[in-house]
Design an enzyme around this catalytic site. Structure first.
Site, PDB file in Angstrom:
ATOM      1  N   SER A   1      23.614 -12.803  -4.372  1.00  0.00           N
ATOM      2  CA  SER A   1      23.870 -13.549  -3.268  1.00  0.00           C
ATOM      3  C   SER A   1      22.896 -14.241  -2.309  1.00  0.00           C
ATOM      4  CB  SER A   1      24.407 -12.616  -2.018  1.00  0.00           C
ATOM      5  OG  SER A   1      23.984 -11.333  -2.425  1.00  0.00           O
TER       6      SER A   1
ATOM      7  N   HIS B   1      30.589 -13.694  -4.836  1.00  0.00           N
ATOM      8  CA  HIS B   1      30.015 -13.517  -6.115  1.00  0.00           C
ATOM      9  C   HIS B   1      31.001 -14.000  -7.196  1.00  0.00           C
ATOM     10  CE1 HIS B   1      27.235  -9.801  -5.182  1.00  0.00           C
ATOM     11  NE2 HIS B   1      27.904  -9.857  -3.973  1.00  0.00           N
TER      12      HIS B   1
ATOM     13  N   ARG C   1      28.191 -10.227 -11.549  1.00  0.00           N
ATOM     14  CA  ARG C   1      27.503  -9.073 -11.651  1.00  0.00           C
ATOM     15  C   ARG C   1      28.350  -7.787 -11.332  1.00  0.00           C
ATOM     16  NH1 ARG C   1      22.121  -9.642  -8.652  1.00  0.00           N
ATOM     17  NH2 ARG C   1      20.872  -9.006 -10.267  1.00  0.00           N
ATOM     18  N   THR C   2      28.337  -6.743 -12.098  1.00  0.00           N
ATOM     19  CA  THR C   2      28.997  -5.639 -11.703  1.00  0.00           C
ATOM     20  C   THR C   2      27.849  -4.673 -11.414  1.00  0.00           C
ATOM     21  OG1 THR C   2      30.471  -5.726 -13.612  1.00  0.00           O
ATOM     22  CG2 THR C   2      30.436  -3.498 -12.995  1.00  0.00           C
ATOM     23  N   HIS C   3      28.520  -4.351 -10.087  1.00  0.00           N
ATOM     24  CA  HIS C   3      27.525  -3.505  -9.203  1.00  0.00           C
ATOM     25  C   HIS C   3      27.549  -1.980  -9.668  1.00  0.00           C
ATOM     26  CE1 HIS C   3      26.787  -6.955  -6.765  1.00  0.00           C
ATOM     27  NE2 HIS C   3      25.786  -6.526  -6.567  1.00  0.00           N
TER      28      HIS C   3
ATOM     29  N   GLU D   1      21.240   1.473   3.915  1.00  0.00           N
ATOM     30  CA  GLU D   1      20.406   2.656   4.133  1.00  0.00           C
ATOM     31  C   GLU D   1      20.413   3.058   5.653  1.00  0.00           C
ATOM     32  OE1 GLU D   1      19.315  -0.436   2.945  1.00  0.00           O
ATOM     33  OE2 GLU D   1      19.853   0.487   0.955  1.00  0.00           O
TER      34      GLU D   1
ATOM     35  N   SER E   1      21.036  -3.556  -6.677  1.00  0.00           N
ATOM     36  CA  SER E   1      21.427  -4.116  -7.989  1.00  0.00           C
ATOM     37  C   SER E   1      20.045  -4.096  -8.714  1.00  0.00           C
ATOM     38  CB  SER E   1      21.965  -5.494  -8.035  1.00  0.00           C
ATOM     39  OG  SER E   1      21.317  -6.274  -7.361  1.00  0.00           O
TER      40      SER E   1
HETATM   41  N1  HPA Z   1      19.944  -2.827   1.883  1.00  0.00           N
HETATM   42  C1  HPA Z   1      20.615  -2.899   0.740  1.00  0.00           C
HETATM   43  N2  HPA Z   1      21.269  -3.890   0.283  1.00  0.00           N
HETATM   44  C2  HPA Z   1      21.108  -4.898   0.820  1.00  0.00           C
HETATM   45  C3  HPA Z   1      20.642  -4.986   2.091  1.00  0.00           C
HETATM   46  C4  HPA Z   1      19.878  -3.975   2.604  1.00  0.00           C
HETATM   47  O1  HPA Z   1      19.525  -4.069   3.807  1.00  0.00           O
HETATM   48  N3  HPA Z   1      20.858  -6.380   2.142  1.00  0.00           N
HETATM   49  C5  HPA Z   1      21.321  -6.745   1.268  1.00  0.00           C
HETATM   50  N4  HPA Z   1      21.573  -6.152   0.214  1.00  0.00           N
END
Ligand code: HPA
Length: 275
Positions: free
Chosen positions: A42, A74, A95-97, A196, A215
């Site tokens: 992104s 994406h 992309r495959t996450h 998180e 990723s």
């Molecule tokens: N954490 C995890 N993935 C992310 C974040 C984040 O703060 N921002 C964009 N992708």
């Protein structure tokens, strides 16, 4: 969540599926060999237009083993782009996450396919949260090393791969020639898809992480296994949870990607021109 009809879940050897995918790409693009591959996360999407002349664009779903993209923002295409000096770049916009739950083979299939097309350099980009003091949303940073906190790996069986220079110092030096102001940090992949907690971000900081994302770390391991040199960039789309004064939202992440897109895409294209 395995799918018994999916070629990667069926196959004894995922590298065989990657070779089939590479043959699909050669047939659909007319380009038999690629030199460099780049995965656009992104915020990095415009780079495809700046690297060179697009020779062919193909929907990823026409290539063996690729899955539909799970998310808006994406792009689900593979492009073959010719640089002004005649090299062929495979641009992976699909992309495959890991959080999609289809297993690591599908996550790293694009990287293994890139290697099977002949690419010896893998450029991985993403949007991620930043922990380092002084970083601001919209800032691109180099990935210097990684912490893989997914408790998973693309390696199968007793496959011992050296990770000492995973994000090649040689390639980071080239990126810094293009933009001497580029800072770098340790990328930390968590499983997601939840962002998180502030406590998790403090843990990541305590164990040496500077960037949090969902990723790249698993992909980098697969790229190294395939013998490629790896270069990684994160766009800091937001300050990580607890460091940011406001709650995180996917919209914010996409929006700051958009705001930075043309600037960082030009940087990426310039770096690729020098690799
Ligand atoms: N954490 C995890 N993935 C992310 C974040 C984040 O703060 N921002 C964009 N992708």
């Amino acid at each position: 969540m395995t799918d018994p009809s999916h070629p990667l879940d069926l196959a004894a050897d995922p590298f065989e599926v990657a070779r089939t995918a590479a043959a699909d790409i050669a047939r659909l693009t007319g380009i038999a060999h690629h030199d460099i591959a780049v995965t656009l996360g992104s915020g990095w999407g415009q780079a495809a237009d700046l690297i060179g002349e697009t020779v062919a664009t193909i929907p990823a779903t026409e290539v063996t083993g690729f899955s539909k993209p799970a998310l808006d923002g994406h792009v689900g295409t593979l492009r073959s782009v010719a640089t002004p000096d005649g090299r062929h770049v495979l641009v992976i916009g699909a992309r495959t996450h890991y959080y999609e739950g289809h297993g690591v083979r599908r996550v790293v299939h694009s990287v293994r396919t890139a290697a099977a097309t002949g690419a010896t350099t893998m450029v991985l980009t993403n949007g991620a949260g930043g922990l380092k003091r002084g970083w601001t949303p919209g800032q691109p940073v180099l990935i210097s090393d990684q912490l893989n906190l997914t408790a998973d790996t693309p390696l199968e069986g007793a496959t011992f791969i050296d990770m000492t220079d995973l994000y090649a110092a040689r390639l980071r030096a080239i990126a810094r020639e293009v933009d001497p102001s580029l800072d770098e940090g340790v990328y930390t992949q968590l499983r997601g898809p939840q962002y998180e907690t502030p406590a998790e971000v403090r843990m990541v900081g305590a164990i040496g992480g500077d960037i949090v994302g969902m990723s790249t770390a698993l992909e980098a391991i697969a790229a190294r296994q395939a013998g490629m040199e790896v270069l990684g960039f994160s766009l800091i789309t937001n300050l990580a949870a607890g460091i940011s004064p406001t709650p995180l939202s996917h919209e914010e992440v996409i929006e700051s990607g958009r705001a930075a897109e043309s600037r960082i895409s030009q940087l990426l294209a310039d770096v690729i021109g020098r690799l």
